[in-house]
Scaffold this active site. Structure first.
Site, PDB file in Angstrom:
ATOM      1  CD  GLU A 125      16.143  55.149  17.906  1.00 37.47           C
ATOM      2  OE1 GLU A 125      15.486  54.326  17.258  1.00 37.47           O
ATOM      3  OE2 GLU A 125      15.689  55.768  18.888  1.00 37.47           O
ATOM      4  CD  GLU A 171      14.545  50.536  22.616  1.00 35.90           C
ATOM      5  OE1 GLU A 171      13.506  49.844  22.696  1.00 35.90           O
ATOM      6  OE2 GLU A 171      14.759  51.334  21.670  1.00 35.90           O
TER       7      GLU A 171
END
Length: 336
Positions: A178, A173
């Site tokens: 974020e 991933e």
């Protein structure tokens, strides 16, 4: 770079680049400088969405419909409806707000999808390029304004198209950006007492609970020509991903670099494939999560319902290929 048959290949990308690389009126001046630098380093745009018009381009993006919580105890349902996924005035808006909604209890790739119907108290938006466009190596960049408040969790990230090495996180991933709880009290920030950081990360290794990750956070800084605090402004976020190395950027500044020495997958012997799992096709996602394990344990803890309604605003997403080195991408990356 590999791309799905359903996506029109951008042989005319170089003709479009001048228009697509032009910053919007509220873009900081650094945008032009970054675009020029990318061209000089050999990056050539092969895919992009500037979010012009008034509808989501479904040849590029597919909204997710699920209420499973992302494996992180998130509180929202992602829905494919106009209230949560909006394109207008040159921007994509992923809007989250309190609403009594229902939907699938499992994720869209689960063999039992949609599974049972579950109910949630929040609705939000998530879009992804899965099955439409995916790449091995390149520069993936977006310009966006992030939602804030305790429990807000916007993300710009990538997941494997084919799960070559198995389920998460064996096939990896890539988190381009974020941010959690922007504007909430921060007790471990380097400067100030308010959360003002975005982060980049990789997830890999063994099956949970022995999964691993590496990450780094970076304070957001004020951008010229924009009003408001740094966390309320538009910023550009990117990764440059080549064979054996991934670099993270905010507003054109590299702040983190990870090499294949720092990652692995339990599915493959490192000596046989030292770059696995980050040498396969990945697709792009954008989402606005409400609550979840990470934001709710940090800062002021929990979810403040007063932060909603709110939205994650995306100006553009652009994907570049290293024209002189498409097989590894390394020739266009910055020197170590």
């Amino acid at each position: 770079m590999k791309i799905s048959p359903r996506l029109v290949i951008f042989f005319a990308a170089c003709l479009l680049a001048a228009c697509a690389n032009a910053p919007r009126p509220d873009a900081p001046s650094v945008a032009t400088d970054v675009s020029t630098t990318l061209t000089e380093r050999g990056w050539e745009m092969v895919w992009n969405d500037e979010f012009d018009g008034n509808t989501l381009d479904r040849s590029k993006w597919a909204p997710e419909v699920s209420c499973w919580g992302g494996g992180n105890q998130e509180r929202q349902c992602y829905l494919d409806r106009d209230e949560n996924v909006i394109v207008e005035n040159g921007y994509l808006h992923l809007r989250a707000f309190a609403d009594d909604v229902s939907g699938p209890s499992v994720h869209m790739e689960h063999p039992d999808y949609p599974g049972e119907t579950v109910s949630r108290n929040y609705a939000s938006g998530k879009v992804r390029t899965r099955d439409l466009a995916y790449w091995t190596f390149g520069r993936i960049e977006g310009r966006m304004k992030l939602p804030g408040g305790q429990g807000a969790w916007p993300a710009f990230w990538m997941m494997p198209q084919f799960d070559v090495h198995g389920g998460w996180p064996l096939s990896g991933e890539i988190d381009i950006m974020e941010a959690v709880n922007l504007g909430a009290a921060c007790f471990d920030c380097d400067a100030g007492t308010v959360e003002n950081r975005s982060s980049g990360a990789l997830h890999f290794g063994k099956k949970p609970p022995e999964n691993e990750y590496v990450t780094k956070r970076r304070p957001l800084t004020a951008q010229p020509g924009q009003d408001g605090l740094p966390r309320d402004q538009f910023h550009s976020y990117a990764v440059e991903w080549g064979e054996g190395r991934i670099d993270w950027f905010v507003d054109g500044e590299r702040f983190y670099s990870v090499s294949s020495d720092d990652w692995y997958t339990d599915a493959v012997d490192k000596s046989d494939d030292p770059n696995a799992p980050f040498n396969e096709d990945f697709y792009v996602m954008l989402n606005f999560a409400v609550g979840g394990a990470w934001p709710e344990r940090d800062n002021e803890t929990g979810l403040d319902p007063e932060i909603l309604p709110s939205e994650f605003v995306i100006d553009y997403v652009r994907v570049y290929q290293c024209a002189q080195d498409p097989e590894t991408g390394r020739a266009c990356m910055m020197d170590d």
